[in-house]
Scaffold this active site. Structure first.
Site, short mmCIF file in Angstrom:
data_model
loop_
_atom_site.label_atom_id
_atom_site.label_comp_id
_atom_site.label_asym_id
_atom_site.label_seq_id
_atom_site.Cartn_x
_atom_site.Cartn_y
_atom_site.Cartn_z
N GLU A 163 12.28 -4.41 11.13
CA GLU A 163 11.76 -3.29 10.36
C GLU A 163 10.45 -2.83 10.97
OE1 GLU A 163 11.32 -2.12 5.67
OE2 GLU A 163 10.65 -4.09 6.28
N CYS A 168 10.52 1.49 2.37
CA CYS A 168 11.46 0.36 2.41
C CYS A 168 12.90 0.83 2.58
CB CYS A 168 11.30 -0.51 1.17
SG CYS A 168 11.43 0.39 -0.38
N GLU A 221 14.51 -2.36 -10.18
CA GLU A 221 13.42 -1.58 -10.73
C GLU A 221 13.96 -0.21 -11.08
OE1 GLU A 221 10.39 -1.98 -7.67
OE2 GLU A 221 9.53 -3.66 -8.78
N GLU A 226 11.59 -6.87 -4.49
CA GLU A 226 12.09 -5.66 -3.84
C GLU A 226 11.50 -5.65 -2.44
OE1 GLU A 226 12.34 -2.51 -2.02
OE2 GLU A 226 10.81 -1.73 -3.38
N LEU A 227 12.35 -5.94 -1.45
CA LEU A 227 11.87 -6.21 -0.11
C LEU A 227 12.27 -5.08 0.85
CD1 LEU A 227 12.72 -10.03 -0.13
CD2 LEU A 227 10.69 -8.85 -1.02
N GLY A 247 7.47 -5.93 -1.03
CA GLY A 247 6.86 -6.19 0.26
C GLY A 247 7.86 -6.77 1.23
N GLY A 248 7.35 -7.56 2.18
CA GLY A 248 8.18 -8.11 3.23
C GLY A 248 8.82 -9.43 2.85
N TRP A 253 0.81 -1.22 0.00
CA TRP A 253 0.00 0.00 0.00
C TRP A 253 0.84 1.26 0.00
CZ3 TRP A 253 1.65 2.76 3.98
CH2 TRP A 253 2.25 2.07 5.03
N ASN A 254 2.07 1.21 0.48
CA ASN A 254 2.86 2.44 0.60
C ASN A 254 3.44 2.82 -0.75
OD1 ASN A 254 4.77 0.22 0.76
ND2 ASN A 254 6.30 1.78 1.21
#
Length: 487
Positions: free
Chosen positions: A379, A281, A456, A247-248, A225-226, A149-150
């Site tokens: 985190e 992140c 990315e 991409e974590l 995400g996580g 969502w972020n």
């Protein structure tokens, strides 16, 4: 009450069921979201595969794809304020950030629009005199994009834009926490003129994500995400042998040497951890400061943190808004309590704010007496900074690399040779020197270790959505002399 629909095969639909979305500033329901079941996921993937194989898309020139993406960029720019207002309402991200960020998202679509017809193959100087051999880069196929969502319009653009530029088709699952801006984006995309099914946007919980990432017709999974969710996605990809780009998260070190510009570094640290309410992140959540300036730097930082304006996310004066979910606020409270139990000390903040909404103040924790405090390794995804000090460069490097993550790092020093040594020694995908949180569509973004793999942004991101085809052409008119000998 607003209602948001899925976008599947060029059509808008309510989905099997709906779920309520909360306004993080008030904790009250403000919208109903379509909730994808397995049938919805399957319909979206079938639409994407149909579009991928269709002559309208497969036969379209790369230049034409680029022109469509360029038109999309213009429409995103025109509608940036409306999208920003919806993202602020659904996620609590402050309007001054969503407005600026979404306006810049258009540049990602423009960048990849320009790259669409720049994908080149290669001619091989093969060791056989009667053969011509060349390589073609072709689209990998149907892409499952899963975003949190972020900053979701940004995190979606860095997947959608290169995937479509390469000729892939996409099914994007927006997070069930705050999906409204992506479902609204679908209305903008629908105006551009892409063939139906090229992009499909759905939302739903973990079951929808699992159905999508293990679907047999998905060729590539792009996830932000996580790490724990990423592990499930990698397991799911064993079902369809899809390639993945991940991409974590991170616990990024923010390193301040004794020769740094204190004011500049403090401002960058405020941006690095308190901007976006810490829900980033790349948040610079581990401050490593030279022991000789620790007290001075912390005093400066404390004053800036306590001056931050906390308020309604739709107010342009607000600098820190609410967290997106109550779950995040409870996680922050728990990690802080556990850290204080082992000897960490609060410098400022640390107590959830009273009243409506999911507000949590900018928080600084001094871990000088608690080097194993949970706040240093977990985190938060919130506005919480953990602080340690170091005596020399070697110790700073050791502390910076003392993490399972490796997404980003910041280094503040006026010593150019030291800066280069730190760049070489730090294990992270991004190193900012005397700045922080700078991004560009031209620059790759991604990390090491539990921060994932793949990139990315930049040309590399485009190539990640392609696969290589090797072509052999025999140039001799003579018959093949012996069918049992490889030539």
């Amino acid at each position: 009450m607003q209602i948001f629909q899925h976008y599947i095969g060029g059509q808008f639909s309510d989905g099997a069921t709906q779920f309520e979305s909360l306004d993080p500033a008030t904790g009250q329901v403000w919208a109903l979201m379509a909730n994808a079941c397995e049938d919805d996921v399957n319909a979206a993937v079938q639409a994407a595969q149909g579009a991928f194989l269709s002559p309208e898309w497969a036969g379209m020139t790369a230049t034409a794809r680029g022109k469509l993406l360029s038109t999309l960029a213009d429409l995103v720019a025109e509608n940036a304020q409306r999208l920003a207002e919806i993202e602020t309402r659904d996620t609590g991200k402050i309007i001054r950030e969503t407005s600026a960020q979404i306006a810049y998202v258009a540049e990602y679509f423009r960048y990849f629009a320009g790259l669409a017809d720049k994908i080149e193959g290669a001619h091989l100087p093969i060791d056989k005199p009667d053969m011509e051999v060349w390589l073609r880069r072709e689209p990998v196929g149907v892409v499952a994009a899963v975003v949190p969502w972020n900053s979701q319009l940004f995190l979606s653009a860095v997947k959608i834009a290169p995937a479509l530029a390469a000729g892939c088709t996409v099914v994007l699952k927006a997070s069930e926490d705050g999906p409204a801006p992506m479902l609204e984006f679908a209305k903008i995309f629908d105006q551009v003129g892409f063939p139906k099914g090229v992009l499909n946007i759905i939302t739903g919980g973990p079951d929808a994500g699992a159905a999508l990432t293990r679907h047999p017709k998905v060729d590539h999974v792009a996830f932000t995400g996580g790490a724990e969710t990423a592990r499930h996605i990698v397991r799911n990809s064993a079902e369809n042998l899809a390639t993945t780009s991940l991409e974590l998260g991170g616990k990024s070190p923010f390193i301040v040497f004794d020769d740094a510009d204190i004011e500049s570094a403090a401002n960058a640290q405020v941006s690095g951890i308190f901007a976006a309410t810490g829900q980033s992140c790349v948040a610079g959540s581990r401050l490593l400061v030279h022991a000789s300036i620790k007290d001075e730097f912390l005093a400066c930082l404390k004053a800036k943190a306590e001056a931050i304006v906390i308020g309604a996310p739709d107010d342009m004066a607000t600098e820190v808004g609410p967290l997106c979910t109550m779950r995040q606020r409870e996680t922050a409270k728990d990690l802080i309590a556990r850290s204080l139990d082992v000897g960490a000390k609060l410098v400022t903040g640390g107590v959830a704010l009273e009243g409506d909404g999911f507000y949590f103040p900018p928080t600084i924790i001094d871990c000088a007496n608690a080097p194993d405090a949970p706040c240093l390794s977990n985190e938060f995804f919130g506005p919480v900074l953990s602080v340690l000090s170091f005596e020399d460069e070697a110790e700073a490097i050791e502390m910076a690399n003392d993490t399972e993550f490796g997404l980003a790092a910041g280094v503040f020093t006026q010593n150019l040779t030291r800066a280069h040594r730190m760049i070489n020694a730090i294990r992270s995908g991004i190193v900012w020197v005397n700045t922080y949180r700078a991004v560009s569509p031209i620059a790759p973004f991604g990390g090491y270790g539990l921060s994932g793999h793949g990139r990315e942004g930049g040309l590399q991101a485009l190539l990640d959505y392609t696969t290589i085809k090797t072509v052999w052409l025999r140039t001799s008119d003579d018959p093949i002399p012996d069918p049992f000998i490889m030539r």
